[in-house]
Scaffold this motif. Structure first.
Motif, PDB file in Angstrom:
ATOM      1  N   LEU A 285       1.129  -1.308   0.434  1.00 56.77           N
ATOM      2  CA  LEU A 285      -0.226   0.133  -0.084  1.00 56.77           C
ATOM      3  C   LEU A 285       0.605   1.035   0.025  1.00 56.77           C
ATOM      4  CD1 LEU A 285      -2.618   1.374   0.526  1.00 56.77           C
ATOM      5  CD2 LEU A 285      -2.567   1.196   2.835  1.00 56.77           C
ATOM      6  N   TRP A 286       0.263   2.476  -0.882  1.00 60.20           N
ATOM      7  CA  TRP A 286       1.344   3.722  -0.983  1.00 60.20           C
ATOM      8  C   TRP A 286       0.511   4.090  -1.300  1.00 60.20           C
ATOM      9  CZ3 TRP A 286       5.016   4.574   1.655  1.00 60.20           C
ATOM     10  CH2 TRP A 286       5.932   5.879   1.956  1.00 60.20           C
ATOM     11  N   VAL A 287       0.436   5.639  -0.864  1.00 59.62           N
ATOM     12  CA  VAL A 287      -0.025   7.161  -1.345  1.00 59.62           C
ATOM     13  C   VAL A 287       0.303   8.262  -1.825  1.00 59.62           C
ATOM     14  CG1 VAL A 287      -2.210   8.569   0.136  1.00 59.62           C
ATOM     15  CG2 VAL A 287      -2.089   6.389   0.878  1.00 59.62           C
ATOM     16  N   SER A 356      -7.305   3.700   5.626  1.00 61.71           N
ATOM     17  CA  SER A 356      -6.754   2.379   5.237  1.00 61.71           C
ATOM     18  C   SER A 356      -7.437   1.423   4.136  1.00 61.71           C
ATOM     19  CB  SER A 356      -7.399   1.357   6.571  1.00 61.71           C
ATOM     20  OG  SER A 356      -6.755   2.288   8.194  1.00 61.71           O
ATOM     21  N   VAL A 357      -6.831   0.365   3.835  1.00 60.41           N
ATOM     22  CA  VAL A 357      -7.379  -0.511   2.729  1.00 60.41           C
ATOM     23  C   VAL A 357      -7.965  -1.625   2.712  1.00 60.41           C
ATOM     24  CG1 VAL A 357      -7.332  -1.466   0.705  1.00 60.41           C
ATOM     25  CG2 VAL A 357      -6.263   1.288   1.591  1.00 60.41           C
ATOM     26  N   VAL A 358      -9.109  -2.711   3.018  1.00 60.24           N
ATOM     27  CA  VAL A 358      -9.361  -3.969   3.289  1.00 60.24           C
ATOM     28  C   VAL A 358      -9.957  -4.514   2.518  1.00 60.24           C
ATOM     29  CG1 VAL A 358     -10.784  -4.611   4.993  1.00 60.24           C
ATOM     30  CG2 VAL A 358     -10.059  -2.729   5.806  1.00 60.24           C
ATOM     31  N   SER A 359      -9.297  -5.909   2.021  1.00 64.17           N
ATOM     32  CA  SER A 359     -10.097  -6.456   0.998  1.00 64.17           C
ATOM     33  C   SER A 359     -11.080  -7.158   2.203  1.00 64.17           C
ATOM     34  CB  SER A 359      -8.772  -7.916   0.509  1.00 64.17           C
ATOM     35  OG  SER A 359      -8.542  -8.252   2.163  1.00 64.17           O
ATOM     36  N   VAL A 360     -12.462  -7.253   1.012  1.00 67.52           N
ATOM     37  CA  VAL A 360     -13.548  -7.790   1.384  1.00 67.52           C
ATOM     38  C   VAL A 360     -13.819  -9.184   0.999  1.00 67.52           C
ATOM     39  CG1 VAL A 360     -15.835  -7.411   2.502  1.00 67.52           C
ATOM     40  CG2 VAL A 360     -14.367  -5.628   2.571  1.00 67.52           C
ATOM     41  N   PRO A 368      -6.830  -4.624   7.962  1.00 66.83           N
ATOM     42  CA  PRO A 368      -6.314  -4.218   7.663  1.00 66.83           C
ATOM     43  C   PRO A 368      -5.397  -3.040   7.696  1.00 66.83           C
ATOM     44  CG  PRO A 368      -7.916  -3.878   9.324  1.00 66.83           C
ATOM     45  CD  PRO A 368      -6.780  -5.130   9.207  1.00 66.83           C
ATOM     46  N   GLN A 369      -4.773  -2.552   6.083  1.00 67.32           N
ATOM     47  CA  GLN A 369      -3.661  -2.010   6.290  1.00 67.32           C
ATOM     48  C   GLN A 369      -3.457  -0.179   6.024  1.00 67.32           C
ATOM     49  OE1 GLN A 369      -0.872  -2.853   5.609  1.00 67.32           O
ATOM     50  NE2 GLN A 369      -0.998  -5.438   5.638  1.00 67.32           N
ATOM     51  N   THR A 370      -2.950   0.080   6.951  1.00 69.53           N
ATOM     52  CA  THR A 370      -3.641   1.460   7.180  1.00 69.53           C
ATOM     53  C   THR A 370      -2.131   2.496   7.248  1.00 69.53           C
ATOM     54  OG1 THR A 370      -4.874   0.821   8.928  1.00 69.53           O
ATOM     55  CG2 THR A 370      -3.898   3.155   9.147  1.00 69.53           C
ATOM     56  N   LEU A 371      -2.062   3.764   6.327  1.00 69.79           N
ATOM     57  CA  LEU A 371      -1.390   5.264   6.300  1.00 69.79           C
ATOM     58  C   LEU A 371      -1.783   5.623   6.805  1.00 69.79           C
ATOM     59  CD1 LEU A 371       0.648   4.049   3.173  1.00 69.79           C
ATOM     60  CD2 LEU A 371       1.406   3.548   5.491  1.00 69.79           C
ATOM     61  N   TYR A 431       7.732  -0.769   0.626  1.00 68.50           N
ATOM     62  CA  TYR A 431       6.727  -0.264   1.204  1.00 68.50           C
ATOM     63  C   TYR A 431       6.174  -1.170   2.559  1.00 68.50           C
ATOM     64  CZ  TYR A 431       5.358  -0.772  -4.093  1.00 68.50           C
ATOM     65  OH  TYR A 431       5.151  -0.675  -5.849  1.00 68.50           O
ATOM     66  N   PRO A 432       5.674  -0.139   3.753  1.00 70.41           N
ATOM     67  CA  PRO A 432       5.219  -0.621   5.235  1.00 70.41           C
ATOM     68  C   PRO A 432       5.251  -1.218   5.301  1.00 70.41           C
ATOM     69  CG  PRO A 432       4.154   1.640   4.081  1.00 70.41           C
ATOM     70  CD  PRO A 432       5.001   1.034   2.422  1.00 70.41           C
ATOM     71  N   ASP A 433       4.834  -2.416   4.207  1.00 72.86           N
ATOM     72  CA  ASP A 433       4.190  -3.740   4.653  1.00 72.86           C
ATOM     73  C   ASP A 433       5.146  -5.035   4.837  1.00 72.86           C
ATOM     74  OD1 ASP A 433       4.150  -3.659   2.042  1.00 72.86           O
ATOM     75  OD2 ASP A 433       2.628  -5.447   2.230  1.00 72.86           O
TER      76      ASP A 433
END
Length: 672
Positions: A285-287, A356-360, A368-371, A431-433
């Motif tokens: 995840l990146w913004v 946050s981005v969440v797969s559903v 959740p992956q949060t930045l 990436y942060p993860d």
């Protein structure tokens, strides 16, 4: 430019817009031209007058003049009625009722807007009014629990000029119970050290229309399916769109319902099996921010590729962002499962958000992956402490850490690059993860440069791979083998040389007799067991051989078949046995019958011949103290001489003290 006539003051007012083009120092003059003959300036503005109005603008700096197009005005149609005054009569969850009073016959128009929105919504129809009439109007289809502003404007009949807008009135609509349940998904983690499972619930907040107003909170209930009892049903209220429950293994029924001041809305129902396989989280995840060129954020991620086979397929992705500082209201966006990026707009440049981005997948969601993000800087994270942590012959593993940005610098991506001289060996995005990366297929014993790239900036670190041990071992093996062979030869040579030049000589100190004599336990028998050196003198009288019945040796040819054997460990030679003297007799009670010595008569030459022929038997001869003459037989033994000294009739021999020279001397004396 527009002009209107004010009946209360009998004056004409014009509104015009000037295009300055950077020049503001100018004078504007209005020129009124009447279509009729004017007799007095005070009578110029009357209800039946028809006028042309022209504006002249003169620049003070350059002295140039600019004229506008003439505007035709009929004073009777340009009358502007006074500004009306608006009031709020009533309001509900979706409507507001206002009223006002008209001053002239004509028509009125109304407008309204949400208080934080600058765009007005105007009513499509005009409201006809009479002179001094009380008017009522209802604004419909409004949002519940929302603050609105409203205003009204009127005009006279046959007039084209509207009055000024009334002062704005503010009103907040009422709440109503939520109209739909929230969209809830769950995630199971654990078990922890105590064997408990952690059930995480997350749901998308309702929009304002669905929520019926401001949501005060959510009621979460859960109970096990098996053996349902009233006391097993638990409920709790939360204010955030998340809930954390500690449960055990099994199946549970979970409900989530939103509520506000108007009541509870419908509840979302979930049937949860804690053994359901986990749904993998999104990764990388990146913004990025392109402010001010684009007033928005670009959110990018990668789907859960390579998920376990039992994992359910992803149906969509849920994006949530909210201000970091409370109180905050979450906002949501949903994208399809085949989309891995989205743009977020309507963000405050001075506010930092948690995104946050969440797969559903249905009612199940991933972690959740949060930045932390902001409109001006994008992702508020940076890479620090990049270093090699594992270096081998053909690979290098680098590690790094993530931390909150220490400076307001916008970075749209980090990369790590491995170079050899000027050639690029490998590049990887960070990436942060992630916290480490391994570069493979490298050359042994080679210097590399490790670069951290932050857009156009870089940091360089050097790293060298290990030696290749295969050539080193191949070279060192023959040398080690040669050294081992030489070492063995040296040891063998030393042993051979020592045995040849320095032969081993027997030490009297290490003999059996010496060790026996030094034994402290034998001190009490010391008087009867210590031999005088004079007793070892060989005389011409006799050699007597005494031994126990275990002695086995050949003494003479005329020994009988049933005679007992002599032990090879003890031997006493008596001279009288060779006919050189009478046989001595010693009467003692200390010797048993089976221990009496057997004497054999042989010739001296034959005995010496056998002894000299087999020297090995001589070296095995020992003498026991029990066969020495003791004090009990000292007076009866014929071995005593007239002088009272003991002769050499009895000889005690140790193999370490019998040598070839002694035997030769004995042979010579006996031959004589």
């Amino acid at each position: 430019m527009s002009c209107f006539f004010v009946t209360s003051s009998g004056s004409m007012t014009c509104d015009l817009t000037l295009h300055s083009n950077g020049r503001v120092a100018s004078d504007v003059t209005l020129i009124f031209t009447s279509t009729q003959k004017v007799f007095s300036c005070t009578a110029l503005f009357h209800p039946l007058a028809e006028l042309y109005v022209t504006a002249r603008r003169k620049d003070r700096m350059e002295g140039t003049e600019t004229w506008s197009q003439p505007v035709f005005v009929r004073v009777q149609q340009a009358v502007k009625v006074p500004q009306p005054e608006l009031f709020v009569q009533n309001f509900t969850a979706d409507s507001v009722v206002v009223f006002w009073r008209s001053s002239r016959e004509g028509s009125c128009r109304l407008r309204h807007r949400v208080h934080h929105v600058q765009t007005w919504s105007k009513s499509p129809d005009l409201v006809p009014v009479e002179d001094n009439q009380l008017l009522v109007h209802t604004f419909r289809d409004l949002l519940p629990f929302t603050t609105y502003k409203a205003a009204v404007s009127c005009k006279k009949k046959h007039s084209a000029v509207w009055s000024s807008w009334s002062s704005e009135v503010s009103v907040t609509t009422l709440c109503r119970a939520p109209s739909r349940p929230p969209e809830v998904c769950f995630q199971v983690e654990g078990p922890d050290g105590g064997g408990s499972l952690h059930l995480h619930l997350m749901w998308k907040g309702l929009d304002l229309q669905e929520a019926g107003g401001r949501v005060l909170g959510y009621q979460v209930t859960y109970e096990p399916k098996e053996g349902q009892r009233l006391q097993d049903r638990l409920a709790r209220n939360v204010t955030e769109p998340t809930a954390h429950l500690v449960v055990g293994e099994g199946n549970y029924n979970v409900t989530v319902a939103a509520f506000n001041t108007a009541g509870y809305g419908p509840a979302a129902e979930l049937s949860i099996n804690t053994q359901t396989p986990d749904l993998p989280a999104v990764r990388r995840l990146w913004v990025s921010s392109y402010f001010p060129a684009a007033e928005g954020l670009l959110v990018q991620w990668e789907s859960t590729a390579g998920a376990p086979p039992r994992s359910p397929p992803v149906s969509h992705f849920l994006i949530q962002w909210r201000p970091e500082t409370p109180p905050s209201t979450s906002r949501w966006a949903t994208v399809d499962s085949d989309t891995t990026s989205t743009a977020l707009k309507d963000l405050d440049p001075d506010v930092s958000y948690l995104l946050s981005v969440v797969s559903v997948s249905g009612q199940q969601c991933g972690r959740p992956q949060t930045l932390p993000v902001s409109l001006k800087q994008g992702a508020l994270m940076e890479v620090v402490n990049l270093r090699p942590t594992d270096v081998t012959k053909t690979q290098v593993t680098v590690s790094w850490e993530w931390q909150r940005k220490s400076q307001p610098i916008r970075v749209n991506g980090y990369k790590v690059m491995l170079n050899r001289n000027s050639d690029t060996v490998g590049v990887a995005s960070l990436y942060p993860d992630q916290s480490q990366h391994t570069f493979l297929s490298l050359r042994p014993n080679t210097e590399y440069s490790l670069l951290l790239l932050a857009d156009n900036d870089s940091q360089i670190t050097s790293v060298r791979t290990d030696f290749d041990t295969i050539p080193v071992v191949a070279t060192a093996t023959p040398m080690l083998l040669f050294a081992v062979i030489m070492f063995i030869l040296c040891i063998l040579s030393r042993t051979v040389y020592k045995s040849y030049f320095f032969p081993l000589i027997s030490s009297p100190r290490g003999s059996t007799a010496a060790q026996w004599l030094m034994d402290p336990k034998q001190q009490k028998f010391a008087e009867g067991k210590i031999l005088d050196i004079k007793n070892f003198q060989v005389t011409d009288n006799s050699i007597t051989v005494l031994g126990s019945k275990s002695l086995q040796t050949r003494l003479a040819e005329d020994r009988t078949e049933d005679a007992p054997l002599l032990s090879p460990s003890h031997l006493i030679v008596k001279l009288s046995a060779f006919g050189l003297g009478p046989r001595p007799e010693c009467e003692t009670d200390g010797l048993r019958t089976e221990d009496r010595h057997w004497e054999s008569t042989v010739t001296s030459h034959q005995l010496l011949h056998d002894l000299l022929a087999d020297r090995s038997s001589v070296h095995h001869m020992t003498c026991e103290a029990d066969y020495l003459l003791n004090a009990s037989c000292a007076g009866k033994s014929e071995a005593e001489t007239a002088a009272g000294q003991t002769d050499s009739s009895y000889l005690m021999c140790d193999p370490h003290y019998i040598s070839a020279a002694s035997l030769q001397q004995l042979q010579m004396k006996m031959s004589a």
